[in-house]
Design an enzyme around this catalytic site. Structure first.
Site, PDB file in Angstrom:
ATOM      1  N   SER A  32      23.617  27.612  70.911  1.00 31.28           N
ATOM      2  CA  SER A  32      24.562  26.903  71.738  1.00 31.28           C
ATOM      3  C   SER A  32      25.616  27.049  71.221  1.00 31.28           C
ATOM      4  O   SER A  32      26.782  26.226  71.679  1.00 31.28           O
ATOM      5  CB  SER A  32      23.972  25.506  71.677  1.00 31.28           C
ATOM      6  OG  SER A  32      23.629  24.779  70.587  1.00 31.28           O
ATOM      7  N   ASN A 118      19.802  15.865  65.294  1.00 30.60           N
ATOM      8  CA  ASN A 118      19.719  14.976  66.218  1.00 30.60           C
ATOM      9  C   ASN A 118      20.799  13.823  66.280  1.00 30.60           C
ATOM     10  O   ASN A 118      21.208  13.497  67.173  1.00 30.60           O
ATOM     11  CB  ASN A 118      18.079  14.347  66.235  1.00 30.60           C
ATOM     12  CG  ASN A 118      17.319  15.649  66.496  1.00 30.60           C
ATOM     13  OD1 ASN A 118      17.596  16.725  66.706  1.00 30.60           O
ATOM     14  ND2 ASN A 118      15.792  15.138  66.499  1.00 30.60           N
ATOM     15  N   THR A 163      43.866   5.337 111.608  1.00 32.03           N
ATOM     16  CA  THR A 163      42.588   5.138 111.362  1.00 32.03           C
ATOM     17  C   THR A 163      41.923   5.834 112.051  1.00 32.03           C
ATOM     18  O   THR A 163      42.332   6.305 113.289  1.00 32.03           O
ATOM     19  CB  THR A 163      42.102   3.592 111.381  1.00 32.03           C
ATOM     20  OG1 THR A 163      42.345   3.169 112.960  1.00 32.03           O
ATOM     21  CG2 THR A 163      43.043   2.549 110.506  1.00 32.03           C
ATOM     22  N   HIS A 164      40.631   6.240 111.872  1.00 33.60           N
ATOM     23  CA  HIS A 164      39.780   7.305 112.835  1.00 33.60           C
ATOM     24  C   HIS A 164      40.588   8.638 113.122  1.00 33.60           C
ATOM     25  O   HIS A 164      40.282   9.145 114.127  1.00 33.60           O
ATOM     26  CB  HIS A 164      39.428   6.789 114.058  1.00 33.60           C
ATOM     27  CG  HIS A 164      38.707   5.398 113.987  1.00 33.60           C
ATOM     28  ND1 HIS A 164      37.387   5.094 113.508  1.00 33.60           N
ATOM     29  CD2 HIS A 164      39.131   4.112 113.637  1.00 33.60           C
ATOM     30  CE1 HIS A 164      36.842   4.005 113.679  1.00 33.60           C
ATOM     31  NE2 HIS A 164      37.919   3.169 113.744  1.00 33.60           N
ATOM     32  N   SER A 285      50.144  33.762 102.420  1.00 29.30           N
ATOM     33  CA  SER A 285      48.990  34.429 102.889  1.00 29.30           C
ATOM     34  C   SER A 285      49.156  35.814 102.698  1.00 29.30           C
ATOM     35  O   SER A 285      50.171  36.430 102.795  1.00 29.30           O
ATOM     36  CB  SER A 285      48.783  34.096 104.304  1.00 29.30           C
ATOM     37  OG  SER A 285      48.025  35.069 104.957  1.00 29.30           O
ATOM     38  N   LYS A 291      53.123  31.800 106.586  1.00 32.12           N
ATOM     39  CA  LYS A 291      51.979  30.658 106.037  1.00 32.12           C
ATOM     40  C   LYS A 291      52.780  30.296 104.802  1.00 32.12           C
ATOM     41  O   LYS A 291      53.192  30.938 104.085  1.00 32.12           O
ATOM     42  CB  LYS A 291      50.721  31.263 105.847  1.00 32.12           C
ATOM     43  CG  LYS A 291      49.959  31.610 107.141  1.00 32.12           C
ATOM     44  CD  LYS A 291      49.499  30.375 107.629  1.00 32.12           C
ATOM     45  CE  LYS A 291      48.093  29.593 106.928  1.00 32.12           C
ATOM     46  NZ  LYS A 291      47.156  30.570 107.009  1.00 32.12           N
ATOM     47  N   ASN A 293      50.695  27.807 102.104  1.00 35.66           N
ATOM     48  CA  ASN A 293      49.323  27.120 102.103  1.00 35.66           C
ATOM     49  C   ASN A 293      49.137  25.907 101.002  1.00 35.66           C
ATOM     50  O   ASN A 293      49.589  26.256  99.936  1.00 35.66           O
ATOM     51  CB  ASN A 293      48.067  28.222 101.749  1.00 35.66           C
ATOM     52  CG  ASN A 293      48.093  29.136 102.994  1.00 35.66           C
ATOM     53  OD1 ASN A 293      48.278  28.882 104.251  1.00 35.66           O
ATOM     54  ND2 ASN A 293      47.519  30.401 102.854  1.00 35.66           N
ATOM     55  N   GLU A 298      44.011  21.793  98.274  1.00 33.29           N
ATOM     56  CA  GLU A 298      42.802  21.976  98.887  1.00 33.29           C
ATOM     57  C   GLU A 298      41.699  22.327  97.717  1.00 33.29           C
ATOM     58  O   GLU A 298      40.467  21.927  97.761  1.00 33.29           O
ATOM     59  CB  GLU A 298      42.728  23.551  99.680  1.00 33.29           C
ATOM     60  CG  GLU A 298      43.525  23.597 101.070  1.00 33.29           C
ATOM     61  CD  GLU A 298      43.862  24.746 101.464  1.00 33.29           C
ATOM     62  OE1 GLU A 298      42.946  25.242 102.244  1.00 33.29           O
ATOM     63  OE2 GLU A 298      44.647  25.410 100.850  1.00 33.29           O
ATOM     64  N   LYS A 333      26.085  19.292  77.304  1.00 37.59           N
ATOM     65  CA  LYS A 333      27.564  19.712  77.221  1.00 37.59           C
ATOM     66  C   LYS A 333      27.870  20.580  78.170  1.00 37.59           C
ATOM     67  O   LYS A 333      29.143  20.553  78.703  1.00 37.59           O
ATOM     68  CB  LYS A 333      27.557  20.407  75.862  1.00 37.59           C
ATOM     69  CG  LYS A 333      27.342  19.407  74.691  1.00 37.59           C
ATOM     70  CD  LYS A 333      26.945  20.172  73.415  1.00 37.59           C
ATOM     71  CE  LYS A 333      25.996  19.513  72.820  1.00 37.59           C
ATOM     72  NZ  LYS A 333      24.726  19.635  73.276  1.00 37.59           N
TER      73      LYS A 333
HETATM   74  N1  ARG Z   1      22.458  22.212  69.372  1.00 41.86           N
HETATM   75  C1  ARG Z   1      21.651  21.316  69.810  1.00 41.86           C
HETATM   76  C2  ARG Z   1      22.221  20.141  70.890  1.00 41.86           C
HETATM   77  O1  ARG Z   1      23.358  20.888  71.054  1.00 41.86           O
HETATM   78  C3  ARG Z   1      21.745  20.373  68.413  1.00 41.86           C
HETATM   79  C4  ARG Z   1      20.566  19.589  68.061  1.00 41.86           C
HETATM   80  C5  ARG Z   1      19.454  20.284  67.665  1.00 41.86           C
HETATM   81  N2  ARG Z   1      18.543  19.489  67.197  1.00 41.86           N
HETATM   82  C6  ARG Z   1      17.174  20.076  66.784  1.00 41.86           C
HETATM   83  N3  ARG Z   1      16.426  19.478  66.289  1.00 41.86           N
HETATM   84  N4  ARG Z   1      17.094  21.336  67.006  1.00 41.86           N
HETATM   85  O2  ARG Z   1      21.398  19.485  71.377  1.00 41.86           O
END
Ligand code: ARG
Length: 478
Positions: A32, A118, A163-164, A285, A291, A293, A298, A333
Site C-alpha cells: 500500500s 493496526n 421554482t420548477h 469548443s 462557443k 463553455n 460542469e 484510503k
Molecule cells: N497498510 C495497512 C493499512 O493501510 C497498515 C496496517 C496493516 N496491519 C497489518 N496487521 N497488516 O491498513
C-alpha cells in the site's frame, strides 16, 4: 546508514514465522506504499510520541529515547526529500521503520514495543483527517466569502427567482447567491462534528487487546492532541466511522457545489445570459468557434458523483467486517484521499469562477415579465380582507386576460379589470417598480434589502473563525 549503492531489501515486519517469501503477485496486491506514503508526517509524529511513552514506561533509557528521536528527525528529513517515491517497502509504517534502522541501527527495533500497525494506521489516519478537515474547511469558507462579497455588490440587481424552472417572483441577485452560502455554513458545522469524531486516540491499543506495557495513554493523548482516548482497543483498531463521516461531509460539499454549478450553468447559458464567465474559467469548443463553455462549473457538478461514490464505496467496504483490524481496511484510503483531493481541486476553481464572473443586468431585467407581480396583486386583495384562495382565483383571471391580450397588467382596459374585482384596478395602478415588489417581502429570510443585509451579517459570522483544536484536544467549532 545508506551508502547509496544498492537499496536494502524491504524489511518485513513479520519475517520470523515464515520460511518462504511472499509471492510477487501477492506482494503487489498487498503493498500500500504508493497510496499511504502521504501518511508519513503523521506516522513520524505518532512515532515521536510513542518514543516518549516508551521512555515513560521504562522501556527506553533516556539516551536511547534521544537517539531514536534524533533518528526520527533525520528520517523525516529524508522523507521530506522524497525518499518514499521509489522505496520498495510494503507500506508507510514499514518504510519509516526501515529508514530508522538505517539511521540508528538495531536500536530501532525497540520502537515497535507494544505497538502494532493496526493502532498505528488508525492513529495516522485520524491525525491525517484532522488536518484535512481543517484544510477543506478553509476552502469551503473561502468560497462562502467569495459568494458573500459578490452578493454585497449584487444587492440592487433584480432578476426572476425560479421554482420548477419557471419564473416565480422577482428577487435580488444577492439573495440568489446567498442561498448557496447557507449550505456551506451547514457544511462547516458538519466538518466540525467530523473533526470531533476523529479526535480519539488509538495508539496504545496494540494489535487489538491493549498493551502489556504500562503506557501512559493520557500523556500520549495530549502529546498528539486528541480529545479522548478510545474506549475499546478492539473497536478502535477496526473503527472507520470517522472516515465515513468525513466522506459524508465531503459528499455534501460536493453536492452543494454541483447545485451551485448547475444553477450558474443555466444563468451563463445563451438562453438566460444573466452571467458571463471570465476567460480564465471558460473553455472553447474545438469545432464551434463561437462557443464559451462553462467547463469548470460542469466539472464541479460532475465531481459530486465521484465523491458520493467514495462514500458508498467506503460503506460497502466496511459492511460485514468483524470488529478489530482486517486488511480490507487498507482500502479505506483510496476513497478518502480521492475525495479530499477532488474537493481541494474543485473548491478553488469554483471560487475563482465566482470571483471573476460578470453579471448582465439588462438580461436579468429583461426576464422580469409582468406576470411576476401576480402575487403582489393577490397580497393586495388579501390586505383588504379577501380570503387568499379567492384572491388567487381572481388574480388568475387577470393573468389569463393579460396573456390573451398580450398586455401587461397596467395596460389592460380598466373596466375589464374592475369587472373581475372592484379593488383590482387600484391595486394594479399601485404595484410600483420591481424594487417595490421585492421590498414588500421583508420577513426574516425574505428578499427585501433589510432581510438580505441581515443574511449577509449572519453568514459572515458563520464563516468567521477557523476550526481548531483547543489545547485539551477538543475541536472548537467556529
Ligand atoms: N497498510 C495497512 C493499512 O493501510 C497498515 C496496517 C496493516 N496491519 C497489518 N496487521 N497488516 O491498513
Amino acid at each position: 546508514m545508506t551508502d547509496g549503492a544498492t537499496p536494502p531489501p524491504p524489511r518485513r515486519l513479520w519475517g520470523g514465522r515464515f520460511a518462504g517469501s511472499l509471492d510477487e503477485t501477492a506482494d503487489r496486491l498487498n503493498r500500500s506504499l504508493p497510496l499511504d506514503q502521504r501518511l508519513w508526517p503523521q506516522d513520524v509524529r505518532a512515532a515521536r510520541a510513542w518514543v516518549a511513552a516508551l521512555r515513560g514506561a521504562g522501556v527506553l533509557t533516556a539516551s536511547e529515547a534521544r537517539t531514536i528521536a534524533a533518528g526520527l528527525n533525520r528520517v523525516a528529513a529524508r522523507l521530506d526529500g522524497g525518499v518514499a517515491a521509489d522505496a520498495p517497502d510494503e507500506d508507510v509504517h514499514t518504510l519509516v521503520e526501515r529508514l530508522l534502522f538505517e539511521e540508528v541501527g538495531e536500536l530501532a527495533g525497540k520502537l515497535n514495543t507494544g505497538r502494532s500497525r493496526n493502532d498505528q494506521v488508525a492513529t495516522d489516519l485520524r491525525l491525517w483527517c484532522l488536518d484535512a478537515v481543517a484544510e477543506v474547511d478553509r476552502e469551503v469558507t473561502a468560497l462562502g466569502i467569495a459568494l458573500i462579497d459578490r452578493a454585497e455588490h449584487g444587492i440592487d440587481l433584480l432578476l426572476p427567482g425560479y421554482t420548477h424552472g419557471q419564473r416565480a417572483q422577482p428577487v435580488r441577485w444577492a439573495y440568489v447567491l446567498l442561498a448557496h452560502v447557507w449550505p456551506l455554513a451547514r457544511d462547516r458545522h458538519r466538518l466540525g462534528a467530523v473533526a470531533d469524531g476523529a479526535s480519539e486516540l488509538p495508539l496504545g491499543a496494540g494489535a487489538l487487546a491493549g498493551s502489556g506495557i504500562a503506557i501512559d495513554r493520557e500523556k500520549l493523548r495530549t502529546a498528539l492532541g486528541f480529545a479522548r482516548i478510545a474506549g475499546s482497543s478492539l473497536d478502535v483498531t477496526g473503527d472507520r466511522d470517522f472516515v465515513a463521516e468525513f466522506l459524508f461531509a465531503l459528499a455534501m460539499i460536493a453536492l452543494h457545489l454541483s447545485r451551485l454549478g448547475g444553477e450558474l450553468i443555466n444563468y451563463a447559458s445563451s438562453e438566460y445570459g444573466f452571467v458571463r464567465l471570465a476567460d480564465g474559467y471558460s473553455t472553447g469548443s474545438s469545432l464551434l468557434p463561437q462557443k464559451r463553455n462553462p467547463d469548470v462549473l460542469e466539472l464541479a457538478r460532475a465531481k459530486s458523483a465521484r465523491v458520493t461514490s467514495g462514500l458508498t464505496g467506503l460503506m460497502t467496504l466496511l459492511r460485514g467486517l468483524p470488529s478489530g483490524y482486517s486488511k480490507d481496511l487498507q482500502e479505506d484510503k483510496t476513497y478518502l484521499f480521492d475525495a479530499v483531493d477532488t474537493l481541494l481541486a474543485t473548491l478553488p476553481a469554483v471560487r475563482g469562477a465566482i470571483e471573476t464572473l460578470t453579471t448582465c443586468p439588462e438580461r436579468m431585467a429583461a426576464a422580469l415579465d409582468g406576470g411576476l407581480m401576480a402575487t403582489d396583486l393577490a397580497d393586495g386583495l388579501v390586505a383588504s380582507g379577501v380570503p387568499f384562495r379567492e384572491a388567487h382565483e381572481l388574480v388568475g383571471r387577470v393573468v389569463r386576460l393579460a396573456e390573451e391580450r398580450g398586455l401587461t397588467f397596467g395596460a389592460l382596459p380598466a373596466h375589464e379589470v374592475t369587472a373581475i374585482h372592484p379593488l383590482l384596478q387600484g391595486l394594479v395602478a399601485s404595484l410600483g417598480s420591481w424594487e417595490h415588489s421585492v421590498e414588500r417581502r421583508a420577513t426574516p429570510g425574505g428578499s427585501s434589502r433589510a432581510s438580505v443585509a441581515r443574511q449577509i451579517e449572519v453568514l459572515r459570522s458563520a464563516l468567521a473563525g477557523q476550526l481548531r483544536q483547543a489545547p485539551g484536544g477538543q475541536i472548537v467549532l467556529p
